[in-house]
Every structure is written in C-alpha cells, then in structure tokens.
Design an enzyme around this catalytic site. Structure first.
Site, PDB file in Angstrom:
ATOM      1  N   ARG A 147       0.910  -1.256  -0.034  1.00 53.53           N
ATOM      2  CA  ARG A 147      -0.092  -0.162   0.016  1.00 53.53           C
ATOM      3  C   ARG A 147       0.774   1.136  -0.003  1.00 53.53           C
ATOM      4  O   ARG A 147       1.950   1.367   0.845  1.00 53.53           O
ATOM      5  CB  ARG A 147      -0.929   0.079   1.365  1.00 53.53           C
ATOM      6  CG  ARG A 147      -1.759   1.110   1.294  1.00 53.53           C
ATOM      7  CD  ARG A 147      -2.732   0.825   2.539  1.00 53.53           C
ATOM      8  NE  ARG A 147      -2.131   1.931   3.365  1.00 53.53           N
ATOM      9  CZ  ARG A 147      -2.859   2.679   4.538  1.00 53.53           C
ATOM     10  NH1 ARG A 147      -4.095   2.390   4.812  1.00 53.53           N
ATOM     11  NH2 ARG A 147      -2.135   3.695   5.127  1.00 53.53           N
ATOM     12  N   TYR A 159      -3.585  11.720   5.581  1.00 48.42           N
ATOM     13  CA  TYR A 159      -3.727  10.326   6.002  1.00 48.42           C
ATOM     14  C   TYR A 159      -2.662   9.379   5.378  1.00 48.42           C
ATOM     15  O   TYR A 159      -2.198   9.325   4.356  1.00 48.42           O
ATOM     16  CB  TYR A 159      -4.879   9.796   5.361  1.00 48.42           C
ATOM     17  CG  TYR A 159      -5.126   8.334   5.865  1.00 48.42           C
ATOM     18  CD1 TYR A 159      -5.448   7.949   7.214  1.00 48.42           C
ATOM     19  CD2 TYR A 159      -4.897   7.228   4.666  1.00 48.42           C
ATOM     20  CE1 TYR A 159      -5.356   6.623   7.557  1.00 48.42           C
ATOM     21  CE2 TYR A 159      -4.906   5.903   5.269  1.00 48.42           C
ATOM     22  CZ  TYR A 159      -5.169   5.553   6.452  1.00 48.42           C
ATOM     23  OH  TYR A 159      -4.914   4.234   6.795  1.00 48.42           O
ATOM     24  N   ASP A 210      -5.229   3.852  -0.257  1.00 48.87           N
ATOM     25  CA  ASP A 210      -6.376   4.339   0.753  1.00 48.87           C
ATOM     26  C   ASP A 210      -6.492   5.420   0.629  1.00 48.87           C
ATOM     27  O   ASP A 210      -5.930   6.442   1.194  1.00 48.87           O
ATOM     28  CB  ASP A 210      -6.099   3.731   2.065  1.00 48.87           C
ATOM     29  CG  ASP A 210      -7.213   3.596   3.215  1.00 48.87           C
ATOM     30  OD1 ASP A 210      -8.310   4.141   2.927  1.00 48.87           O
ATOM     31  OD2 ASP A 210      -6.970   2.953   4.376  1.00 48.87           O
ATOM     32  N   HIS A 212      -9.384   6.810   2.457  1.00 43.26           N
ATOM     33  CA  HIS A 212      -9.778   6.956   3.603  1.00 43.26           C
ATOM     34  C   HIS A 212     -10.930   7.902   3.913  1.00 43.26           C
ATOM     35  O   HIS A 212     -11.170   8.880   4.556  1.00 43.26           O
ATOM     36  CB  HIS A 212      -8.835   7.473   4.527  1.00 43.26           C
ATOM     37  CG  HIS A 212      -8.695   6.853   5.916  1.00 43.26           C
ATOM     38  ND1 HIS A 212      -9.221   7.587   7.093  1.00 43.26           N
ATOM     39  CD2 HIS A 212      -8.360   5.582   6.370  1.00 43.26           C
ATOM     40  CE1 HIS A 212      -9.025   6.885   8.155  1.00 43.26           C
ATOM     41  NE2 HIS A 212      -8.512   5.625   7.544  1.00 43.26           N
ATOM     42  N   GLU A 236      -9.112   1.966  -1.862  1.00 41.71           N
ATOM     43  CA  GLU A 236      -9.694   1.421  -0.798  1.00 41.71           C
ATOM     44  C   GLU A 236     -10.945   2.664  -0.247  1.00 41.71           C
ATOM     45  O   GLU A 236     -10.147   4.153  -0.350  1.00 41.71           O
ATOM     46  CB  GLU A 236      -8.842   1.222   0.575  1.00 41.71           C
ATOM     47  CG  GLU A 236      -9.529   0.759   1.690  1.00 41.71           C
ATOM     48  CD  GLU A 236      -8.581   0.594   2.573  1.00 41.71           C
ATOM     49  OE1 GLU A 236      -7.356   0.109   2.517  1.00 41.71           O
ATOM     50  OE2 GLU A 236      -8.937   0.784   3.780  1.00 41.71           O
ATOM     51  N   GLU A 262     -13.504  -1.616   6.238  1.00 39.62           N
ATOM     52  CA  GLU A 262     -12.994  -1.802   7.467  1.00 39.62           C
ATOM     53  C   GLU A 262     -13.838  -1.193   8.559  1.00 39.62           C
ATOM     54  O   GLU A 262     -13.530  -1.648   9.861  1.00 39.62           O
ATOM     55  CB  GLU A 262     -11.686  -1.394   7.485  1.00 39.62           C
ATOM     56  CG  GLU A 262     -11.499   0.258   7.542  1.00 39.62           C
ATOM     57  CD  GLU A 262     -10.244   0.817   7.379  1.00 39.62           C
ATOM     58  OE1 GLU A 262      -9.426   0.133   6.672  1.00 39.62           O
ATOM     59  OE2 GLU A 262     -10.041   1.933   7.781  1.00 39.62           O
ATOM     60  N   ARG A 283     -13.605  -5.688   3.397  1.00 38.73           N
ATOM     61  CA  ARG A 283     -12.380  -5.344   4.217  1.00 38.73           C
ATOM     62  C   ARG A 283     -12.738  -5.753   5.781  1.00 38.73           C
ATOM     63  O   ARG A 283     -11.751  -5.609   6.316  1.00 38.73           O
ATOM     64  CB  ARG A 283     -12.034  -3.572   4.260  1.00 38.73           C
ATOM     65  CG  ARG A 283     -11.473  -3.437   2.856  1.00 38.73           C
ATOM     66  CD  ARG A 283      -9.969  -3.492   2.777  1.00 38.73           C
ATOM     67  NE  ARG A 283      -9.223  -2.594   3.620  1.00 38.73           N
ATOM     68  CZ  ARG A 283      -8.596  -2.803   4.497  1.00 38.73           C
ATOM     69  NH1 ARG A 283      -8.079  -4.098   4.658  1.00 38.73           N
ATOM     70  NH2 ARG A 283      -7.844  -2.243   5.442  1.00 38.73           N
ATOM     71  N   GLU A 339      -4.305  -7.485   5.145  1.00 42.96           N
ATOM     72  CA  GLU A 339      -3.319  -6.418   5.616  1.00 42.96           C
ATOM     73  C   GLU A 339      -2.587  -6.840   6.644  1.00 42.96           C
ATOM     74  O   GLU A 339      -2.914  -7.363   7.496  1.00 42.96           O
ATOM     75  CB  GLU A 339      -4.320  -5.186   5.815  1.00 42.96           C
ATOM     76  CG  GLU A 339      -3.664  -3.972   6.355  1.00 42.96           C
ATOM     77  CD  GLU A 339      -4.376  -2.793   6.595  1.00 42.96           C
ATOM     78  OE1 GLU A 339      -5.427  -2.967   6.945  1.00 42.96           O
ATOM     79  OE2 GLU A 339      -3.790  -1.572   6.808  1.00 42.96           O
ATOM     80  N   TRP A 402     -12.276  11.829   8.563  1.00 41.79           N
ATOM     81  CA  TRP A 402     -10.799  11.590   8.769  1.00 41.79           C
ATOM     82  C   TRP A 402     -10.610  10.119   8.058  1.00 41.79           C
ATOM     83  O   TRP A 402     -10.701   9.821   7.391  1.00 41.79           O
ATOM     84  CB  TRP A 402     -10.462  11.545  10.189  1.00 41.79           C
ATOM     85  CG  TRP A 402      -9.101  11.053  10.296  1.00 41.79           C
ATOM     86  CD1 TRP A 402      -7.827  12.085  10.085  1.00 41.79           C
ATOM     87  CD2 TRP A 402      -8.377   9.914  10.715  1.00 41.79           C
ATOM     88  NE1 TRP A 402      -6.659  11.277  10.289  1.00 41.79           N
ATOM     89  CE2 TRP A 402      -6.955  10.073  10.517  1.00 41.79           C
ATOM     90  CE3 TRP A 402      -8.984   8.497  10.803  1.00 41.79           C
ATOM     91  CZ2 TRP A 402      -6.123   8.599  10.777  1.00 41.79           C
ATOM     92  CZ3 TRP A 402      -8.130   7.486  10.912  1.00 41.79           C
ATOM     93  CH2 TRP A 402      -6.729   7.682  10.983  1.00 41.79           C
TER      94      TRP A 402
HETATM   95  O1  KDG Z   1      -8.037   2.661  13.682  1.00 41.94           O
HETATM   96  C1  KDG Z   1      -8.140   3.310  12.235  1.00 41.94           C
HETATM   97  C2  KDG Z   1      -7.073   2.536  11.464  1.00 41.94           C
HETATM   98  O2  KDG Z   1      -7.223   1.302  11.477  1.00 41.94           O
HETATM   99  C3  KDG Z   1      -7.332   2.928  10.227  1.00 41.94           C
HETATM  100  O3  KDG Z   1      -7.114   4.151   9.829  1.00 41.94           O
HETATM  101  C4  KDG Z   1      -6.183   2.303   9.090  1.00 41.94           C
HETATM  102  O4  KDG Z   1      -7.460   2.836   7.271  1.00 41.94           O
HETATM  103  C5  KDG Z   1      -6.793   1.883   7.697  1.00 41.94           C
HETATM  104  C6  KDG Z   1      -6.289   0.690   6.928  1.00 41.94           C
HETATM  105  O5  KDG Z   1      -6.315   0.577   5.927  1.00 41.94           O
HETATM  106  O6  KDG Z   1      -5.244   0.002   7.658  1.00 41.94           O
HETATM  107 MG    MG Z   2      -8.221   1.982   5.446  1.00 44.66          MG
END
Ligand code: KDG
Ligand code: MG
Length: 402
Positions: A147, A159, A210, A212, A236, A262, A283, A339, A402
């Site tokens: 990643r 991020y 990612d 996010h 992602e 996730e 995820r 991951e 975030w």
């Molecule tokens: O607690 C938040 C994290 O697990 C997250 O920000 C990590 O996005 C993430 C990832 O893909 O590992």
């Molecule tokens: Mg993530």
C-alpha cells in the site's frame, strides 16, 4: 464445559489493546480482541457491565447460541461497541473449542484452502520520492503487495503518512490532533505518486491505495478512472459507505478494483455493495464484525458475487485479531489478501503468537486454538494511555471525514 469466569485486560505496549479472557470449568481458556481505536473504554464497560455477567454458567461450546444471545438478546443491535464486544467473546470461544478439539482453528472451519496468506504492507513517505524509496524497502523485504501513501503539498498530516518509522500509528495524542484536507490538491497528487511507482518498479508488484473516505462519489469516480493505467490491486474507502448506492457512480466510470468495509460491523452494512457487485474486496475483519461466526456469513454472501476478502489488519487490531484472521484467511475460499501492518516488538512480546512472515506471506501456526496468547505479567507493565484518532478539517475549518 461451562464458562466460570471472564475478565478484560487493558494494556498499552505502545498503543492500547483490550483483550477478553474466558475461563472454563475444564481448565481451558481462550482470548479475544475487543480493541476499538480511540474508544477503548466504551467496549471495556460494555463487556464488564453488560456481557460478562451473562456469560457465567453458559455452555462454552455453544458459540452460535451465545452469539445470538448477545446479538438478538440485547435488543439493541449492531454498532462498533456491541459488535467488538461480541467479537471478543466469539473469538475466545472459538479458541477454547479448537483447544478442546486439539486442532488449529482453521481445521474447525473446514481446513486449508491455501498454504499461505498473501499480505500487503504499508509504505509511506513525506513526499513522492520518500514513498518510492519506502516501496523499494518493502520489495526488498519480499512483499508482493504494498500500500502506498504519500504526503500531499499543502495538506497538513495527510492520511497514512508516518513520522519516520515503519510503524505508522495515527492514534497518538491525548486529544484529537487536527489534520487538514483538500480534495483538489489530492486529486492532482495521487496519480503522480502511482506514475512514479510504476515508472520505478514496473508492474510486477501489487500496489494499493487508501483514500480513507475523503472524496465525494463524483471525485472518487474521477480518481479511480485516472488511476486505471497504473493497475492498482485496489483503491480503498473512496467515499463514505453509509450510502451504499453511492458506489454505483464510481462503478459506472472506472474498472479500478474497489475495497470497502474496515469500519463495517455487520453483513447489513455491506449487503447492497455485495449484491449489486459495487465492490471487489470486502475489508471487514474478525474484531470489526462480531468475530469468526459473523465474518464467515459476510464472506459467504460475498462469494456468491465473486467478491473476495481483504481483512483489515492495521496495528490497532491486536495480534489476537491477526491470529484469528489468519485462520479465517487460510480457510476462506474467496480469499483476496490480508493487510499486515506489523506490530512493534513490545506488542509482539505481550501477545506471543505462532504465525510468521516469510517472503511476502503470513503462515498460520498449528498450535491448537488460534495460536495467540497474552503474557499478563508483561501486559500489566503497560497501563492504559488515553489516545484519540485525529480529526480532518478543510482549510476554512469545516469538519471533514478523517
Ligand atoms: O483505527 C483506524 C485505522 O485502523 C485505519 O485508519 C487504518 O485505514 C486503515 C487501514 O486501511 O489500515
Ligand atoms: Mg483503510
């Protein structure tokens, strides 16, 4: 075999982890992870006040019944706190059942579907040149999938960018730190990152990214389309997924594979995404969605639509979740990738485990149970430290995702 006791262990070997330990009248014990990053104490209270009293005296081998008891019986369904508490009970009970059977957990699930589990690591840098170097280091360590995240000019603490170590850790302040976001700057920058990576290393490795949850569906579609030539393994969390139908717009404009989930708690969070084939990878992991018992329902639904798994494996998921996830990954027929954001040596010492990394893959162990234990004496040396995830804001002070 009856449950005689259960207790919660909170430890902070560099970051907070919440672990549930269940004991039985046969002398067998099991552990499950209940960590909810930045909200750890809420799950501790849920377990101690509302779950553990209901467990004492229950038959430890009735995993499905106890799952339904905690899910249906509570009346208040779903949500990250409830589902993490249920996950901790579920994983501890699977640990006990597998120990009672004298088998590694993957055998109880149906046995191996593969010899080893492909993982992706996290490469990041303050700018594109640093990220290109970091990806090179992961390639040298044998990773097949990486990643890549990079700092973005004009964005404070983008991020996914660490502070000079391999162990990127976002929950690092006693109150939420403020980061910034600017979509236009990110849209101009991210394609340049992947152009540089493919120009440097070619196409032999899988690259992931990612987003996010930062983009609107239209912006997300634009990014996914512009990254097509760089052939990502996945993109992602392009846009928040509460509105699952939003992914239709992205799908209409791009063939870049998409990963989401996730922060999902149950199958209901993913139902439309899966049934309309709006994503390629799901995820959700063991601790996020009620343990092994519920995660395999999600994977089974996904398998009907050729969607594969890509379990979340950031460092806020303890080695207990990593161990349990590896048993799941070793069994699940529609596995995609896992991951693997490596834990610190301090964390690994608190949670001794029998899985190991070799040449881009994690190998599950054969110890009866899920193969992860907790050194309670060592754990007690690391008391809880308040730590929040950051918040993200636009330049004018507007709150963003975030
Ligand atoms: O607690 C938040 C994290 O697990 C997250 O920000 C990590 O996005 C993430 C990832 O893909 O590992
Ligand atoms: Mg993530």
């Amino acid at each position: 075999m009856r449950i005689t006791a259960a207790r919660v262990i909170v430890t902070c070997p560099g970051r907070n982890f919440v672990t549930l330990k269940i004991e039985t009248d046969q002398g067998l014990t099991g552990i499950g992870d209940a960590t909810l990053n930045g909200r750890e104490k809420a799950v501790v209270a849920y377990l101690e006040d509302h779950v553990i009293p209901c467990l004492i005296g229950q038959a430890a081998d009735q995993i499905e019944h106890i799952w339904q008891y905690l899910y249906r019986g509570a009346y208040w369904r779903r949500g990250p706190v409830t589902m993490r508490a249920i996950a901790a009970v579920d994983v501890a009970l699977w640990d006990i059942k597998a120990k009672a059977a004298g088998m590694p957990l993957y055998q109880l699930l149906g046995g191996r579907s593969r010899d080893r589990v492909m993982v992706y690591g996290h490469a990041n840098g303050a700018d594109i040149a640093e990220t290109v170097d970091a990806v090179g280091r992961y390639i040298d360590m044998g990773y097949k999938a990486i990643r890549a995240q990079s700092g973005i000019p004009g964005i404070k603490d983008a991020y996914g960018v660490g502070r000079g170590t391999l162990h990127y850790e976002p929950a690092d302040a006693a109150l939420p730190s403020e980061t910034t976001w600017d979509t236009a700057k990110a849209l101009a920058h991210v394609p340049q990152l992947f152009e540089a990576l493919r120009a440097t290393y070619g196409f032999d490795h899988h690259l992931l990214h990612d987003a996010h949850h930062r983009y609107t569906p239209q912006e997300a579609a634009s990014l996914a389309r512009r990254l097509e030539d760089f052939r990502l393994f996945w993109l992602e969390d392009l846009t928040p997924a509460e509105n699952q139908a939003a992914f239709r717009l992205i799908r209409q404009h791009s063939t870049t594979p998409l990963a989401v989930g996730e922060i999902f708690n149950t199958i209901w969070d993913a139902k439309q995404l899966i049934e309309e084939q709006l994503i390629d990878y799901i995820r959700t992991t063991v601790v996020g969605a009620g343990g092994i018992t519920h995660l395999r329902r999600i994977a089974d639904l996904a398998s009907l639509y050729q969607i594969r798994t890509g379990c979340h494996g950031a460092t806020d998921l303890s080695p207990v979740t990593m161990g349990a996830a590896l048993h799941f990954d070793t069994w699940v027929p529609n596995f995609g990738i896992q991951e693997y954001m490596r834990h610190t040596p301090e964390t690994d010492a608190v949670f001794p485990h029998d899985y190991h990394f070799e040449d881009g893959f994690l190998h599950v162990g054969d110890t009866p149970g899920h193969g992860v234990t907790i050194d309670e004496t060592l754990a007690a040396r690391y008391p809880y430290q308040p730590a929040f995830l950051p918040v993200a804001m636009l330049e004018d002070g507007t709150m963003w995702n975030w």
